[in-house]
Enzyme design. Structure first.
Site, PDB file in Angstrom:
ATOM      1  N   LEU A   1       0.206   6.463  -5.555  1.00  0.00           N
ATOM      2  CA  LEU A   1       0.243   5.021  -5.789  1.00  0.00           C
ATOM      3  C   LEU A   1       0.509   4.364  -4.442  1.00  0.00           C
ATOM      4  CD1 LEU A   1       2.488   4.430  -8.959  1.00  0.00           C
ATOM      5  CD2 LEU A   1       0.026   4.084  -8.770  1.00  0.00           C
ATOM      6  N   ASP A   2      -0.096   3.204  -4.229  1.00  0.00           N
ATOM      7  CA  ASP A   2       0.136   2.493  -2.958  1.00  0.00           C
ATOM      8  C   ASP A   2       1.615   2.186  -2.782  1.00  0.00           C
ATOM      9  OD1 ASP A   2      -2.580   2.408  -2.649  1.00  0.00           O
ATOM     10  OD2 ASP A   2      -2.778   0.330  -3.331  1.00  0.00           O
ATOM     11  N   TYR A   3       1.976   1.981  -1.539  1.00  0.00           N
ATOM     12  CA  TYR A   3       3.339   1.585  -1.146  1.00  0.00           C
ATOM     13  C   TYR A   3       3.829   0.394  -1.986  1.00  0.00           C
ATOM     14  CZ  TYR A   3       6.859   0.059   2.318  1.00  0.00           C
ATOM     15  OH  TYR A   3       8.010  -0.301   2.964  1.00  0.00           O
TER      16      TYR A   3
ATOM     17  N   THR B   1       2.543  -0.697  -4.891  1.00  0.00           N
ATOM     18  CA  THR B   1       2.266  -0.598  -6.331  1.00  0.00           C
ATOM     19  C   THR B   1       3.470   0.070  -6.980  1.00  0.00           C
ATOM     20  OG1 THR B   1      -0.111  -0.354  -5.937  1.00  0.00           O
ATOM     21  CG2 THR B   1       0.696   0.377  -8.075  1.00  0.00           C
TER      22      THR B   1
END
Ligand code: URA
Length: 234
Positions: free
Chosen positions: A101-103, A105
């Site tokens: 997951l993105d930083y 998100t």
């Protein structure tokens, strides 16, 4: 058991990574470099990866974490930012994130030391749906929702079919639930940007039918037997 599976099940690396280690000559069996990914590990074999002995299968642990904003999905960060490993540090086994997951998100992330399961779940052919709640700028008209469902061009790639429902909104922003069955880099953000509605907040609320529910941010729970079976059969 095939040596790549043996290494993966011991929690050392994913099956794909194990293949790389073997190919690069980082794996030894009984003291000799083993470059045969199909080698069948025998009872009593001493398997080493980068000089460290790999014991047979360890206790397999599967958890669902609620990743907070600003936490990195990787085992290490060169800039010393907080990683998801911090969230499961009271667990003895060394767990790895399944996918990423993105930083910025938040939400559902599975972590496990079962390399085989990681391999299955992250393999593109399994297409396990991932459901997100996206707070986006502006209005999502029925026409825009249709575009998101049918596929949008996110820079040389047209996304596959997605499920989309608008939950609520006003002129300024809209809350949308979207399920995608693939995982291109920053896909959800790119999809909304492509239709002119940049994402303001993004939370993953489910992986397949495994839902985040009321799990608090930064906390984890063990997956149930049924959930583990479900992932193994996906
Ligand atoms: N799509 C994104 O844009 N970001 C994520 O973290 C996951 C899916």
């Amino acid at each position: 058991m095939r040596i790549n599976k043996y290494i993966a099940q011991a929690g050392v690396a994913s099956r794909r990574k194990a293949d790389e280690l073997i190919e690069n000559g980082n794996v030894k069996v009984n003291g000799a470099v083993m470059k045969e990914p199909g080698y069948d590990v025998q009872e009593g074999d001493k398997v080493e990866v980068n000089g460290r002995v790999v014991e047979g299968q360890q206790k397999l642990v599967y958890v669902l974490v609620n990743k907070p904003f600003g936490v990195i999905t990787s085992a290490k960060d060169e800039k010393d930012r907080v990683t998801v490993m911090e969230l499961v540090k009271d667990i003895d086994e060394r767990l790895f994130p399944v996918g990423r997951l993105d930083y910025n998100t938040t939400g559902a992330l599975i972590m496990t030391n079962d390399g085989s399961l990681t391999y299955r779940v992250t393999h593109p052919k399994h297409e396990l749906g991932k459901t997100y709640r996206a707070l986006v700028k502006g209005v999502i008209s029925p026409e825009k929702a249709r575009k998101l469902r049918n596929g949008v061009d996110i820079g040389g790639y047209v996304t596959k079919r997605a499920k989309v429902s608008v939950i609520k909104g006003n002129q300024n922003s809209t809350l949308v639930e979207i399920t995608i069955f693939e995982g291109k880099n920053r896909q959800v953000r790119k999809m909304f940007s492509a239709i002119g509605n940049p994402v303001q907040e993004l939370e993953r609320v489910a992986i397949g039918n495994i839902r985040l529910g009321h799990l608090k941010s930064g906390h984890y729970r063990k997956l149930t037997k049924e959930e583990i079976e479900y992932l193994k059969n996906c």
